[in-house]
Design an enzyme around this catalytic site. Sequence first.
Site, PDB file in Angstrom:
ATOM      1  N   MET A  45      16.842  -3.796 -31.764  1.00 47.54           N
ATOM      2  CA  MET A  45      16.580  -4.650 -30.602  1.00 47.54           C
ATOM      3  C   MET A  45      16.698  -6.116 -31.024  1.00 47.54           C
ATOM      4  O   MET A  45      15.707  -6.823 -31.204  1.00 47.54           O
ATOM      5  CB  MET A  45      15.208  -4.339 -30.014  1.00 47.54           C
ATOM      6  CG  MET A  45      15.117  -2.926 -29.455  1.00 47.54           C
ATOM      7  SD  MET A  45      13.538  -2.552 -28.640  1.00 47.54           S
ATOM      8  CE  MET A  45      12.459  -2.374 -30.073  1.00 47.54           C
TER       9      MET A  45
ATOM     10  N   GLU B 291       6.934   0.942 -29.267  1.00 47.30           N
ATOM     11  CA  GLU B 291       6.840  -0.481 -29.599  1.00 47.30           C
ATOM     12  C   GLU B 291       5.378  -0.869 -29.850  1.00 47.30           C
ATOM     13  O   GLU B 291       4.688  -1.232 -28.909  1.00 47.30           O
ATOM     14  CB  GLU B 291       7.450  -1.317 -28.478  1.00 47.30           C
ATOM     15  CG  GLU B 291       8.912  -0.984 -28.197  1.00 47.30           C
ATOM     16  CD  GLU B 291       9.552  -1.860 -27.127  1.00 47.30           C
ATOM     17  OE1 GLU B 291       9.050  -2.981 -26.857  1.00 47.30           O
ATOM     18  OE2 GLU B 291      10.551  -1.425 -26.551  1.00 47.30           O
TER      19      GLU B 291
ATOM     20  N   ALA C 160       6.030  -1.285 -21.727  1.00 47.66           N
ATOM     21  CA  ALA C 160       4.922  -1.063 -20.793  1.00 47.66           C
ATOM     22  C   ALA C 160       4.061   0.132 -21.173  1.00 47.66           C
ATOM     23  O   ALA C 160       2.903   0.218 -20.755  1.00 47.66           O
ATOM     24  CB  ALA C 160       5.466  -0.882 -19.377  1.00 47.66           C
TER      25      ALA C 160
ATOM     26  N   TRP D 271      20.667  -3.605 -23.615  1.00 45.83           N
ATOM     27  CA  TRP D 271      19.564  -3.535 -22.663  1.00 45.83           C
ATOM     28  C   TRP D 271      19.815  -4.651 -21.656  1.00 45.83           C
ATOM     29  O   TRP D 271      19.696  -5.813 -21.973  1.00 45.83           O
ATOM     30  CB  TRP D 271      18.191  -3.730 -23.330  1.00 45.83           C
ATOM     31  CG  TRP D 271      17.113  -3.603 -22.300  1.00 45.83           C
ATOM     32  CD1 TRP D 271      16.540  -4.618 -21.572  1.00 45.83           C
ATOM     33  CD2 TRP D 271      16.529  -2.390 -21.828  1.00 45.83           C
ATOM     34  NE1 TRP D 271      15.633  -4.108 -20.687  1.00 45.83           N
ATOM     35  CE2 TRP D 271      15.601  -2.746 -20.827  1.00 45.83           C
ATOM     36  CE3 TRP D 271      16.700  -1.045 -22.149  1.00 45.83           C
ATOM     37  CZ2 TRP D 271      14.849  -1.796 -20.144  1.00 45.83           C
ATOM     38  CZ3 TRP D 271      15.941  -0.108 -21.475  1.00 45.83           C
ATOM     39  CH2 TRP D 271      15.020  -0.484 -20.490  1.00 45.83           C
TER      40      TRP D 271
ATOM     41  N   LEU E  48      10.899   9.745  -8.181  1.00 46.36           N
ATOM     42  CA  LEU E  48      12.289   9.371  -8.425  1.00 46.36           C
ATOM     43  C   LEU E  48      12.977  10.342  -9.381  1.00 46.36           C
ATOM     44  O   LEU E  48      14.099  10.789  -9.127  1.00 46.36           O
ATOM     45  CB  LEU E  48      12.346   7.949  -9.000  1.00 46.36           C
ATOM     46  CG  LEU E  48      13.730   7.421  -9.389  1.00 46.36           C
ATOM     47  CD1 LEU E  48      14.619   7.277  -8.158  1.00 46.36           C
ATOM     48  CD2 LEU E  48      13.600   6.076 -10.112  1.00 46.36           C
ATOM     49  N   ASP E  49      12.299  10.669 -10.466  1.00 42.93           N
ATOM     50  CA  ASP E  49      12.932  11.430 -11.542  1.00 42.93           C
ATOM     51  C   ASP E  49      13.045  12.922 -11.255  1.00 42.93           C
ATOM     52  O   ASP E  49      13.995  13.571 -11.695  1.00 42.93           O
ATOM     53  CB  ASP E  49      12.152  11.229 -12.845  1.00 42.93           C
ATOM     54  CG  ASP E  49      12.143   9.783 -13.298  1.00 42.93           C
ATOM     55  OD1 ASP E  49      13.068   9.044 -12.916  1.00 42.93           O
ATOM     56  OD2 ASP E  49      11.218   9.392 -14.031  1.00 42.93           O
TER      57      ASP E  49
END
Length: 554
Positions: free
Chosen positions: A213, A146, A106, A370, A76-77
Site C-alpha cells: 500500500m 491493518e 474500518a 485502490w 448488497l452482497d
Amino acid sequence: MRATLATLAVLALATAVQSDSRARIVCYFSNWAVYRPGVGRYGIEDIPVEKCTHIIYSFIGVTEGNSEVLIIDPELDVDKNGFRNFTSLRSSHPSVKFMVAVGGWAEGSSKYSHMVAQKSTRMSFIRSVVSFLKKYDFDGLDLDWEYPGAADRGGSFSDKDKFLYLVQELRRAFIRVGKGWELTAAVPLANFRLMEGYHVPELCQELDAIHVMSYDLRGNWAGFADVHSPLYKRPHDQWAYEKLNVNDGLHLWEEKGCPSNKLVVGIPFYGRSFTLSAGNNNYGLGTFINKEAGGGDPAPYTNATGFWAYYEICTEVDKDDSGWTKKWDEQGKCPYAYKGTQWVGYEDPRSVEIKMNWIKQKGYLGAMTWAIDMDDFQGLCGEKNPLIKILHKHMSSYTVPPPHTENTTPTPEWARPPSTPSDPSEGDPIPTTTTAKPASTTKTTVKTTTTTTAKPPQSVIDEENDINVRPEPKPEPQPEPEVEVPPTENEVDGSEICNSDQDYIPDKKHCDKYWRCVNGEAMQFSCQHGTVFNVELNVCDWPSNATRRECQQP
C-alpha cells in the site's frame, strides 16, 4: 498416494514458476461505491475486467465472538447477489482471478488480534474462509489486516508471530482444498509497521503476492500539505518522512528479504486533500494546514473529508477557468493543485506512467490500484478509465524478471519466527478423503527445513452454518471426521498436544524435534541439521543456547 501427491506438488510448483513471469494488474473494487450518487455510482457492471489480472471484492470482515467470516453488507452482497454477480464474471473472463479481501481500515485491528491469538480461533476462521470461498466461488483471499502488532489500533505484541501462523495455516488449508486458490496480503511500507507485525521473508514465501500500500504516506494527520504517494525522497522530507516514499518503501521490503517478483506496487486512484491555515499564502509542498479541519472539503460523490476520487479531481482541477493552479512535484513525481484554502495531492496519467516505467525497471511483480471505482470510468474528463489503461498498457507487455537478491539484510536470530514444516512431498501425504477419526492419539511426523510450509489436512464443514451474514454469534461448526494417520515411531499422546495451551511442545526424546497441533492433529516437526529446539524462545537454535541441559551438546 504419496507418489501422486508428490507429482501434484511438483506440477503446482512448475505452474507457479511459470505464472510468476506474468505481471499482475490487481484491481481492488470497493463494493460500497454502488451507493455513491449520480455519475459517481459504480457497480460490478462498470469494472473493466479485461484490464485486470486480479480483481478483489472489498470487504468482508471477522465476527467479534467466534472469529468467523462476517458479511458486512448482507443486503448488497447476499440478498442482491453481489458476491455471485462478481464471481460470475469469470465465465466471460476465465483468465482473471476473482478474489475477496478481508479487513480494511474500518474493520480495525483488535478483532483480528483476538482471532489469531489462539489456534482454536485461527482454525475457526480458516474453516469459515474455506466454506465461504467454496460457497461464492471466489479464487482466493486477500488479507487486509491493518495492522498486525499495531498498538495504536488495538493490536498485540504477539500479533507478529500469530499473523505468520495464520498465513501458514491458510496456505495449508488452501492446498488441501485443491482448487488453486491464491493467498495474498495488502501491507504497509513504513518500517515501524513492518517491525511490529511482519516476518517479511517467511510471509513472502507463503503468499502468492504482496500488495504494498504505497499510498496514504501523507495526510491531514501529518500536519502539513503534501502529495501522498511520492516516488522519491524530496528535500523537505525529514525525520520519519525521510524514507516514507514509494521507492524507499519497496526497497525496504526487499532489504528485509522479500523477492522483487513477489511485490506488487500500489497506485492510488484518489487524492488526499487539505485545508490550509487561514492567511497562508504559501501553496508549496509541506505548507501549513488547518489540522482541525480534518482535511479538505468533501467532494460531491465520495463525500469524505480529505479524500477525492480521481474523477472528482480532474473534473475540478482540469476545468477551464476553474481557478485551480496545478503544480508538479519534481522529485516526488506527482501532481498537486490548490485554490483558496483547498489543496490536493494525487496521481494523474503522467505520474502513473512514470511509476509503471519504474516498476519495470525494478523488476517488481506488477501494479495494483485502490480503487478501480475511482478512475474516470464515466469519461468525464476525456476517455474512460484512463489510469487503469496505463497500468494495462505497461504491465500486459511486461515480463517479470527473476528476483535479485543483493542488499538483503539477514534477520537477526532473536527476530526469527519458529521453524516451519516442509513441503508435504517430503513427508507423509495429506489425506484427501474423509473417514472416521478416533478422538485420541492421531500423530504425524513431517521431515522439515526452516523455510517451507507443510500442508496439513483441513476439515470440511457445513457451508450454511459457518458464515455469519450479521454480527450475531453462530453455533460452532462441526468438522467432518478425517482420515486416521498411523502413529509415528516417537509415541506422543496426540490429545495431550492438542489440548495444550502451548503452540509449540518439545519432543520428549529428541532435542531437534517439536510438536504442534494443526487442525486438531498432532504433527511433529524437525529442526535443521545441527540445531535443536529452544524451549524458551520456541525457535530452532544452536545447541549452546538450549534451555534443556541434555540438548546443549550437538
